[in-house]
Motif scaffolding. Structure first.
Motif, PDB file in Angstrom:
ATOM      1  N   ALA A  35      17.723  49.452 -18.209  1.00  0.00           N
ATOM      2  CA  ALA A  35      17.590  48.826 -16.895  1.00  0.00           C
ATOM      3  C   ALA A  35      18.940  48.455 -16.294  1.00  0.00           C
ATOM      4  N   THR A  59      17.930  49.482 -12.839  1.00  0.00           N
ATOM      5  CA  THR A  59      17.919  48.647 -11.639  1.00  0.00           C
ATOM      6  C   THR A  59      19.331  48.287 -11.185  1.00  0.00           C
ATOM      7  N   HIS A  77      14.258  53.016  -8.446  1.00  0.00           N
ATOM      8  CA  HIS A  77      14.340  51.712  -9.089  1.00  0.00           C
ATOM      9  C   HIS A  77      15.680  51.021  -8.873  1.00  0.00           C
ATOM     10  N   SER A 126      18.576  48.989  -7.602  1.00  0.00           N
ATOM     11  CA  SER A 126      18.759  48.007  -6.527  1.00  0.00           C
ATOM     12  C   SER A 126      20.213  47.565  -6.389  1.00  0.00           C
TER      13      SER A 126
END
Length: 510
Positions: free
Chosen positions: A207, A230, A267, A269
């Motif tokens: 992630a 992310t 995904h 960000s």
């Protein structure tokens, strides 16, 4: 308080007020900065050791507080093996089954493929949660026994001082690949001066990538392999190919089946693309050939849910407009960017104006120029200033504004840029100017300024950091003081030092 060097056997009198053991444990954890993300010898070794030497009751409580011993910063040094192995064994025994957070640094020769300290740490791999390794490359082979024994590992950092092998041999790869291949809870990975393809990694689970130094082409490959990422930060310091071939594609060329294909990542960000300020070109290539050029990333990537974009220290080999030409379509493919950081990047003021017109929902903006490219000038300040036609003298102001717009023609966009801006960090090429102060005043409102609800900015600019030279006009400073008293935080620094080292002249807290 007695001398901390006094042996525990002679410490019989408790020095603490009678507090429950649970509260004392929490106090001890605060003393060791247990909630800090960083590890230091003082917090992980010196403080736990000190707490055991005050008195017997403290010693008992400290030894029973397992979290005190679960964090360790180790710097492997020559002629200290016996001491360090004893220390590591003691700490890990006292930590029990508590998840471990360990930093192992090996930067002093002699180097070899294993070390007794590493062997002890490896025995506790099933308790690893956050692990940071900075080792000579051959020493990574000693981690092979941990394969399949990492049920808790969530954060991993791999680094080295060595010059990484650009093409590891198959045998070397097999040894290294096995180490972290099975780590079901691994979510964060960073690589420092170490190519991630030296290992087989569970990319699909990741992630976060706090930092990874790779070529732009490999950064794109990482995003393909890690669809759940992310946040990611890439330092683009390498040429894309060892033979100097360029990854760049013509700006308007259609995607080729022989080159990298466009990627849509839903995904991600947060993205940071960083150049290395001290990147030394390969001796067989020219400086231009090896200059960091991330433009293909922007051309090929679609990140609809990106909220934060950082671009720092990027000087492209192509002329500056080339970077802007790739950023414009890239930003149009983002739904609602909220934070944009541009630092020492190959963009001019006209490029920044174009980019800001594409991100109306921006909440934070950073513009820190370099000596080669000035991103913030008078025109940018005017375009960021919100106009208000009301109050005494409004007719005269409207007439002046109309004349100004007629002179500037179509070059001036009547629609204000980034009207929702809440925080601004900016470096100015010269001293503070009236235009800068007007910008701040236009983005603040209170109940006594005479504006109705429909005339106020949609958002307040609450915090401003500005770098400028130290020629401050008294009248301008007085106007800034008024804004600070109303609640706006204003920090002024010099253009010669980082803003984080600047001086806070005004604050709403004063």
């Amino acid at each position: 308080m007695k001398d901390p060097s006094t042996s525990s056997a002679s410490l019989s009198e408790p020095l603490a007020i009678a507090l429950p053991t649970e509260i004392m444990s929490k106090i001890f954890m605060q003393c060791a900065n247990i909630d800090s993300c960083s590890l230091t010898p003082a917090d992980t070794i010196d403080m736990p050791l000190l707490l055991t030497k005050i008195c017997r009751s403290w010693r008992t409580i400290a030894i029973g507080t397992r979290s005190l011993w679960s964090r360790l910063f180790l710097s492997i040094k020559p002629n200290a093996t016996q001491h360090q192995t004893a220390l590591v064994s003691t700490w890990l025994a006292r930590s029990g089954a508590y998840p471990l957070q360990i930093y192992v640094m090996w930067t002093h020769p002699p180097f070899c493929t294993s070390h007794e300290v590493l062997d002890i740490v490896i025995q506790h791999a099933h308790h690893w949660r956050s692990m940071y390794f900075f080792l000579p490359i051959p020493a990574y082979r000693s981690l092979a026994p941990i394969r399949g024994n990492l049920p808790l590992l969530a954060e991993l950092s791999l680094g080295t001082y060595d010059d990484p092998d650009p093409a590891p041999t198959p045998s070397t790869q097999r040894v290294l690949l096995d180490a972290f291949q099975v780590a079901p809870k691994l979510r964060s990975l960073e690589c420092v001066n170490l190519h991630p393809d030296m290992f087989v990694l569970p990319w699909a689970h990741l992630a976060h990538i706090p930092i990874m130094a790779v070529a732009p082409s490999f950064a794109l490959s990482v995003l393909r392999r890690a669809p759940r990422l992310t946040s990611a930060s890439f330092i683009c310091t390498e040429p894309d190919d060892a033979d100097g071939r360029s990854f760049s594609l013509p700006a308007h060329a259609p995607p080729s089946t022989h080159g990298p294909l466009p990627l849509r990542h839903t995904h991600l960000s947060e993205l940071a693309i960083l150049g290395h300020e001290h990147w030394a070109p390969h001796p067989t290539h020219t400086a231009d050939a090896d200059a960091t050029d991330p433009t293909p990333l922007f051309r090929l990537l679609s990140l609809p849910h990106l909220r934060s974009l950082r671009i720092c220290n990027i000087t492209c080999p192509a002329p500056a407009p080339a970077l802007a030409a790739h950023l414009v379509p890239f930003l149009t493919r983002i739904d609602a960017l909220q934070a944009l950081y541009l630092r020492k990047t190959a963009l001019h003021e006209r490029d920044v104006l174009q980019l800001l017109g594409l991100v109306p929902g921006l909440r934070h903006l950073t513009l820190l120029s370099s000596s080669l490219f000035s991103m913030a000038g008078d025109e940018l300040l005017r375009r960021l200033t919100l106009t208000w036609r009301g109050g005494e003298g409004a007719g005269e102001e409207q007439e002046k504004e109309k004349e100004k717009e007629e002179e500037e023609g179509k070059e001036r966009n009547k629609k204000p840029l980034v009207p929702r801006l809440a925080t601004l960090e900016i470096s100015l090429p010269r001293a503070l100017t009236p235009a800068f102060v007007e910008l701040l005043e236009s983005r603040w409102w209170d109940d006594g300024d005479g504006r109705g609800e429909d005339e106020r900015p949609v958002a307040r600019l609450t915090c401003v950091e500005v770098g400028a030279n130290d020629e401050y006009e008294e009248e301008l400073m007085a106007r800034l003081e008024v804004l600070a008293q109303k609640g706006m935080t204003i920090i002024i620094g010099s253009t010669d030092v980082p803003l984080e080292d600047g001086l806070e002249y005004f604050s709403s807290a004063r």
